[in-house]
Scaffold this active site. Structure first.
Site, short mmCIF file in Angstrom:
data_model
loop_
_atom_site.label_atom_id
_atom_site.label_comp_id
_atom_site.label_asym_id
_atom_site.label_seq_id
_atom_site.Cartn_x
_atom_site.Cartn_y
_atom_site.Cartn_z
N ASP A 78 -5.30 0.72 6.52
CA ASP A 78 -4.09 -0.02 6.15
C ASP A 78 -3.46 -0.74 7.34
O ASP A 78 -2.92 -1.83 7.20
CB ASP A 78 -3.07 0.93 5.52
N CYS A 119 -7.74 9.40 5.47
CA CYS A 119 -6.65 8.44 5.57
C CYS A 119 -6.24 7.84 4.22
O CYS A 119 -7.05 7.69 3.33
CB CYS A 119 -7.04 7.30 6.52
N ASP A 120 -4.96 7.52 4.14
CA ASP A 120 -4.37 6.63 3.16
C ASP A 120 -4.92 6.76 1.75
O ASP A 120 -4.89 7.84 1.18
CB ASP A 120 -4.47 5.20 3.69
N LYS A 121 -5.45 5.69 1.16
CA LYS A 121 -5.90 5.72 -0.24
C LYS A 121 -7.13 6.59 -0.44
O LYS A 121 -7.47 6.94 -1.56
CB LYS A 121 -6.24 4.32 -0.75
N CYS A 192 -3.41 8.80 11.76
CA CYS A 192 -2.27 8.48 12.64
C CYS A 192 -1.30 9.65 12.73
O CYS A 192 -0.97 10.29 11.73
CB CYS A 192 -1.58 7.21 12.17
N GLU A 450 1.70 -2.82 1.48
CA GLU A 450 2.63 -2.05 2.28
C GLU A 450 3.49 -2.99 3.10
O GLU A 450 3.06 -4.05 3.52
CB GLU A 450 1.88 -1.09 3.21
N SER A 476 4.46 1.63 4.22
CA SER A 476 3.63 2.52 5.03
C SER A 476 4.38 3.83 5.22
O SER A 476 5.61 3.86 5.24
CB SER A 476 3.34 1.88 6.38
#
Length: 562
Positions: A78, A119-121, A192, A450, A476
């Site tokens: 992202d 991570c993320d999605k 992150c 985002e 985010s």
């Protein structure tokens, strides 16, 4: 075993022949087949090393008497996709990942699965796919990144880098200081380092009982993390080799049930997770066939104290600090002091019930994980707002608010994130404004971009306490400030956000869950009579399909199967 469908009987000789070509031996056909769903991809810091993790996991699976079959999903970073049209593909990637898990696992009839996201999605996509397959599944993420430090020893992370762009634009930092932050914000592999979306979801997997303790907090690329990979591999084989009744007990839908969904949201409130967790947990609840509504979240928030504040909400605290302070189990143990029913006892993939799993957990540093008596807030770190601007709800990360929790301001409207960034940089935003970014919802974007770039610019330019932002897009996990997202209905489906004009007065009251445009019904009706929704031109066939099928954020932005 489920895999007997592809390996037992004379009529499966062709199937066995193909399997032998991959290296299987005669003795392997009596062993459980384990799908190893890996999200290795070289462009994402949390994933570039997962090929090596896959090797560790497969070696342990073989040593435990099972047969591993590794396969991969896609992934989108992202942070790298942000600020250009690449972000349109981020949320849609969740659906591709879920579909790929379902496809590979069911096409090859694997008995169980170990999933390696980070991570993320990618995390929610894998969970959604696993729920469709409904076999015993252990999740073990790649682990969080270390926090970085500037030359003067200040702790920093990715959010620092984004906000530094705004500070540089405002003349508050030099080129040299910006480069220092750029080079040190992300010092290692891993998701992150703050409580952004990736680590929020990796933490919530512990709360849901589908990952082992430490999944959300043990640093990536450490011996401790490697041991966690091995434990997860051994555990999935223990389950896969058990008697049929025991295997049935650990099907993922028997663990990730209504109680698990509730526990995930409760822990999310206690730790001030990313607002994206709301979007993803709603989607996960649908796959788990749990009747959970957006409106249920505020009821949970009222019962849960916010006891762990992590970057971006508190920039000096990161996931490694939470790990040293006792981890997620310590958070859950402390939460229970507010009431015996704050969390619901539920089975974990470890074989323990939740209460048993956390009974000996302790906070090792009360400066990092606060006690109930010294909570940051008596209510949780997320809230759902309602009003004529959000008839179906909008989400705010209350843990990240830097100014007042009641705000009334005048709208400055933009029809895309790019327009908003241009306007912010051009100085169009002043104290007392409400930045409105619309046509960035699941359908309008499409893909629900985002908004870290505009929110970071606002913070970096010193407007964080005097400006609010609302959008039908999302944020985010690194976003902070009075930022309200997921506005539903979105502009593309005729929500009131589409009818706003510059200068309209908008009222926000977080503690009373209000998001309201101070417009008369007569004015709204007149504007609606003249309204035609903006439809952005698209070349991508995939995004056209997505726009046709996607639901709005209040429904988790899942694809409609109707």
């Amino acid at each position: 075993m489920r895999s007997n469908e592809i390996k037992q009987g004379f009529d499966r000789a062709p199937h066995r022949s193909l399997l032998r070509a991959t290296g299987l031996k005669e003795e392997d056909f009596d062993k459980p087949f384990i799908g190893v769903a890996n999200s290795f991809i070289e462009v994402i810091p949390g994933h570039f090393f997962l090929n090596k993790v896959g090797e560790i996991v497969k070696k342990e699976i073989r040593a435990s008497g099972c047969v591993p079959f590794e396969f991969n999903t896609i992934g989108v970073d992202d942070g790298i996709a942000m600020g250009h049209d690449g972000m349109l593909y981020s949320l849609p990637s969740r659906e591709i990942i879920a579909n790929s898990i379902e496809t590979v696992m069911n096409a090859h009839k694997f008995d169980a699965m170990i999933a390696i996201p980070n991570c993320d999605k990618i995390v929610p996509g894998m969970i959604m796919g696993a729920l469709r397959v409904d076999v015993p599944t252990v999740f073990v993420s790649g682990g969080p990144m270390q926090k970085g430090y500037t030359k003067d020893g200040t702790p920093i992370d990715l959010a620092t880098a984004f906000e530094a762009v705004g500070k540089h634009e405002a003349g508050e930092i030099t080129d040299e200081e910006l480069l220092d932050i750029e080079c040190n914000a992300c010092p290692s592999g891993g998701s992150c380092s703050g409580m952004f979306t990736a680590n929020s979801m990796n933490t919530l997997m512990e709360a849901m009982g589908i990952a082992l303790p430490g999944n959300g907090t043990i640093l990536a690329l450490t011996p401790e993390r490697e041991e966690l990979y091995k434990k997860a591999a051994r555990r999935i084989c223990e389950i896969a080799k058990a008697e049929a009744k025991e295997r049935e007990k650990y099907r993922i839908k028997n663990i990730l049930n209504e109680n698990a969904i509730y526990n995930a949201f409760a822990v999310d409130m206690a730790m001030g997770g990313s607002s994206n967790t709301v979007l993803h947990m709603l989607a996960i609840a649908k796959e788990a066939e749990v009747d959970f509504k957006l409106s249920d979240i505020n009821a949970i928030s009222k019962r849960v104290s916010h006891i762990a504040k992590i970057s971006p909400s508190l920039s000096t605290v990161h996931m490694e600090d939470i790990n040293k302070a006792g981890g997620v189990n310590a958070v859950m143990h402390e939460m229970m002091k507010r009431g015996d029913d704050i969390l619901i006892d539920n089975l974990s993939i470890t074989g323990e019930m939740l209460y048993e799993k956390i009974k000996d957990a302790k906070i090792l540093d009360t400066n990092i994980i606060h006690t109930i008596d010294n909570a940051y807030s008596e209510v949780g770190g997320l809230a759902i707002l309602y009003g004529n601007l959000a008839e179906q709800g909008a989400v705010i990360k209350t843990a990240g608010i830097t100014g007042d929790r009641v705000f009334t301001g005048t709208a400055v409207c933009f029809n895309s994130q790019d327009e908003a960034i241009e306007g912010i940089l051009a100085g169009k935003i002043k104290p007392g404004n409400v930045v409105v970014i619309r046509y960035e919802g699941p359908r309008g974007g499409p893909g629900m971009q985002e908004m870290l770039s505009p929110t970071s610019l606002i913070m970096g330019m010193g407007l964080g306490e005097s400006v609010a932002l609302i959008t039908d897009g999302r944020f985010s996990g690194a976003t902070r400030g009075a930022s309200i997202g997921h506005v539903s209905p979105e502009a593309a489906e005729g929500g009131l956000i589409a009818l706003l004009e510059d200068g309209d007065e908008i009222h926000i009251d977080v503690d009373n869950y209000i998001l309201q445009a101070n417009l008369s019904n007569k004015v709204i009706a007149k504007r609606r009579a003249d309204f035609t929704p903006l439809i952005k031109p698209l070349k991508s066939k995939w995004l056209k399909q997505y726009r046709t099928l996607v639901t709005n954020a209040s429904a988790g932005a899942v694809l409609s199967a109707e």
